[in-house]
Every structure is written in C-alpha cells, then in structure tokens.
Design an enzyme around this catalytic site. Structure first.
Site, PDB file in Angstrom:
ATOM      1  N   SER A 228       0.860  -1.173   0.018  1.00 41.97           N
ATOM      2  CA  SER A 228      -0.068   0.098  -0.146  1.00 41.97           C
ATOM      3  C   SER A 228       1.096   1.296  -0.093  1.00 41.97           C
ATOM      4  CB  SER A 228      -0.912   0.057   1.280  1.00 41.97           C
ATOM      5  OG  SER A 228      -1.926   0.658   0.954  1.00 41.97           O
TER       6      SER A 228
ATOM      7  N   ASP B 278     -10.174  -5.480  -3.580  1.00 41.49           N
ATOM      8  CA  ASP B 278      -9.604  -4.350  -2.982  1.00 41.49           C
ATOM      9  C   ASP B 278     -10.353  -3.279  -3.035  1.00 41.49           C
ATOM     10  OD1 ASP B 278      -8.060  -2.168  -2.016  1.00 41.49           O
ATOM     11  OD2 ASP B 278      -6.230  -3.225  -2.426  1.00 41.49           O
TER      12      ASP B 278
ATOM     13  N   HIS C  91      -7.559  -5.929   0.661  1.00 37.65           N
ATOM     14  CA  HIS C  91      -6.316  -5.014   0.777  1.00 37.65           C
ATOM     15  C   HIS C  91      -5.562  -5.398   2.085  1.00 37.65           C
ATOM     16  CE1 HIS C  91      -4.013  -1.449  -0.131  1.00 37.65           C
ATOM     17  NE2 HIS C  91      -4.188  -0.995   1.162  1.00 37.65           N
TER      18      HIS C  91
END
Lengths: 278, 278
Positions: free
Chosen positions: A149, A225, A257
């Site tokens: 991320s 996600d 995610h």
C-alpha cells in the site's frame, strides 16, 4: 550509530528483533523490526527491506504476514522500519490517517512543520541501511525492497530511484500514483507544498516514466480491494507499458487489501527476491 | 441458531470469516472466527477447534499464527472462539487479566455474578459445536481440538472430558494444572467458589489422573517461556506418567510464550491433527 535491542523472540529457529535508535535524519528515536534467519548465525545474509502501509508500525508485518517461515527457509533477513517519526510534538500529527504519525509516505518533507522530522525517504534509503549494514549480519551488497500500500509506493519509489542498489523490487497493492490519489495528494501537499512539480519524485508512475529500470517489477493486487481509486493499478500498468518498464502484474481475484492477502502471497515474493539475491 | 457473518476475507484460496451469534449458554452475543479451506467449497471438511489464551479474542490466532497456510493445504477448517463473554455488565469484569473479560478459562461458573454468563465450557464443548455443525461445511464426525496457554488448558480439559468426540488433542504451553497456578486459582475461586473439590474438572492434570484417554497428547512448550510457574509443564509430565496417559511433550529451546513460538510449530500440530482426522 548505537542500536538498542528492545525485544527479541525465537522464531523459525531464527530471531525476531525490535531495535531502537536515534535517527539523525528524522531527529527523533526510531524503531525497526528485524528477522534474522538461522543462516545469519554463521555469516552475513542478504536482506529484504519491507515498507509498511498507512497506520502501521514495524510490528504489523512482523506479526501478521507469516513471512518469517519463508525467510528462514530462504536465508533472508527482513528489515522492517516504522512508517513515520512518532511523538515529535507537531500540531495535528495524530489527526489524519494519511498525514503525520503512521503516514510518512517515504518522502523528505520540505514544508514546516513536517520538514524538521518527516524525512522517511532519506531515513529508509540511507540512514537505516547504514545502521543495518554496520550492526547486523547482512551482506551490504545484497538487498532488495518490497512493501504494501503506502509501503508499496515507498518500495517502488525508493527502489527505482536507487535501482543500482537493490537487486529486486516488488509491491503489494501499491499506491501507484501518489499524486493522483486522494490520500497521497493530501500528504504530498502537506509535506512538499502545493507546487506539484515537487511531487514527481514521490509518484511511482512518474518515476517509471522518467527513469525506467532494468528490474522486472513484481506487483500483486487484490481484485476485491476496496481502495482501487487510491491505488490506481491501471495507471501503473500504463506507465510501465509506455516507458518500457518490465512489470509482472498479478491480479488476485477475490482478495482484499489486508494482511490475509499479503500473507497468502508473501512466500512467492520472498522467493522472487531470494532468486535475485542469490 | 442464527449466525451473522460480520467479516470475510479471501485467504490462501479459502475464506477467513468472523461470525456473530446469540449464545443461549452465555446469555449474550458471542463471536468466533472460522477459516474454511478451499476444499470446503466442494464438500464438508474436518475441523480443528482452537482455544486462545488470556486477553485474546477470536482475532489473535486468526491474524498471528499463519495457520491458514497449513489448513488450506491439509483441507482443515479452523474454528476459533472468543475467550469469554464480553460486555455483560458484571462489576469488575475488566479489572483483572486472568478473571472476567478475555479470561473465561473454559469453565461453567457456578458463583454469582459470573454464573449468569461465564459458561465457556458448555459454550465451546456444546453450543459452538452445534452452531458450526448446523451452519458451516464441516463434517460433524471429524473434529479435533488445540489451544495455547489458557486455551491449552481448555483444549486438554474439554478434549479429555469428551475424548470420544475429538479425534486428537494438542496444546501449546498449556496451563497444565489450573488449580496450582496463581492465574488459575484466582479464576477458579471466582468462577467456582473456594471449595477446591469443585475445581478438579477444570484442572488438566486432575482430569488426566482420573480419566486418562486413548489419545496421545501432543504438547509443545517453549524452553524460555517466562511463565513456567503458571504453566507447570512438569506437573503435566508427572500426571501423564502416573496415569499412563500417552504424551508427546516437546520442549523447544529458546522459544518464549508468544505467537512467534506458536507460528513456528503450528504446522506440525495441524499435520498431527490432519492425520488423526483423515
């Protein structure tokens, strides 16, 4: 540089450690976690640097990824920094999920009040590497980088801007174009000011367009996600395509995610890096 | 019984779930986590019940153990209950680490104010099993049980007292004799009252002495565990020896009491159970 060992546990016949040190770059104490595989007992081992995402400390990946099982088998050290300075008494540092504590975005801030401490780019790319090389049983010539991320953004930008220093680069669900993501725009504006020309060095797609590398990037992205608007994986694919940057992009249907996604595929990433580091 | 799915993530091609339901036994809402392996998409699979330790919820093992990797390969479901009722408005329920919230000790409390809710023995051994069997793709005839610390105590006592219902029993660092541990004595006195004759059903060593089973128990214990006075592994070895209870006890030098220890050896435990469940 003096490192203080503040925690250690046996793990897969290796050592899971937490270190604390004074960072000159960030002008505060910083922590990072390390996993040393059994092979490190008898000589230096290659190291994978792992950059974590928003809200994380050095603990999240250490506790949730299950990466040590693979790192122990492969003889890889894992180096896991925190995601920002902490407790540096900046007004509002704990106010937003994506600016301040837990959200350093791997940039060198130029704007007050952040510039005095928020220099995570230099910290990760220079000071931490020097501290690790000087104090831990790793081979300074063999390091790779990955992250998740915001940390995937960090791995791509730090890795590609220093492509000669890293043997391989990968990412999970990276924020692929920080300057086109709402999370990233707010953070970059705070740290670097409103002039967007100063943001390009911290936008993975912009870095790829201006300086593609010989590395083949490995990127995994969950198909379910919920943050695709922030992550912009299509921008990443387009930037690589237009710049001639090799990219092995794998969409994983149904995965979201979180760390259940990272844990599922971390073994494949570690094997990818171990091969490059062999 | 109505189960409500309150969270789900893809994980090793299976499903990591969190369920909520009204417990009649505990007279409150309870949560539990489940991992369903890919094999559960096409038919019922055997289940391993995992009981967690003091302070844990259903999340700790789910997030920290890395067990799903093995469970996916072996085709095992993991059923992971919470460790106590929560929020039932008992005075002092959050005051102690080892009594009340997060510390149900897998007993049926008989003493006010706990008896109205703290009935984790019946919850785990009966109500949860019935709920899982009625609602999830598991084979009711094939279940095993394991756990860590207070949950190791739970796995041994629930498992041995219902030895015909579980194919195999294992534990990590169990509180092996709750009535001789300070943590356990305080909890058992609160839940069951001062008459220690009522405690024997909830002391694994006492259960072994009075009713050894045909099972060979598998127990892993960290050699550097700081809580050996509470856990009393030597009492366990002596009780098994004197009762003729088969025990495969493995001391793991250098390992402490935490999830890095559990994660290192959870694969061996899951393979042990999978073999018994085949």
């Amino acid at each position: 540089m003096q490192l203080e060992l503040i925690g250690e546990a046996r793990c897969f016949e290796g050592r899971q450690q937490t270190w604390k040190h004074r960072s000159e770059v960030c002008d505060c104490d910083m922590r990072f976690a390390v996993f040393l595989p059994p092979a490190a007992e008898t000589g230096p081992v290659p190291a994978l640097y792992w950059l974590s995402g928003l809200t994380c400390t050095e603990e999240n990946f250490s506790v949730k990824s299950g990466a040590q099982r693979h790192a122990a088998e492969l003889g890889l050290a894992l180096i896991i920094p925190d995601t920002s300075p902490r407790g540096v008494a900046i007004d509002g540092e704990d106010e937003f999920m994506n600016v301040g504590t837990g959200a350093g975005f791997y940039v060198n801030a130029t704007q007050a009040p952040w510039a005095a401490h928020y220099r995570m780019y230099d910290y990760v790319a220079r000071e931490l590497v020097a501290a690790v090389n000087a104090n831990l049983p790793v081979d300074p010539q063999r390091k790779s980088i990955s992250g998740h991320s915001m940390g995937g953004h960090g791995a791509l930008t730090v890795g590609l801007r220093n492509a000669g220093e890293y043997r391989s680069i990968s990412a999970f669900s990276p924020i692929a174009s920080a300057s086109r993501s709402d999370w990233g725009r707010q953070a970059l504006a705070a740290y670097l000011g409103p002039d967007e020309s100063a943001w390009a060095d911290y936008d993975a797609c912009a870095v790829i367009r201006s300086a593609p590398s010989r590395h083949e990037l490995l990127v995994d992205q969950g198909g379910a996600d919920p943050f695709l608007d922030e992550l912009r994986p299509d921008d990443l694919k387009q930037a690589c395509e237009s710049a001639g940057q090799k990219l092995n992009f794998r969409e994983r249907p149904g995965y979201d995610h979180g760390y259940f996604f990272v844990g599922t595929f971390i073994g494949e990433h570690l094997r990818f890096h171990a091969k490059a580091l062999a």
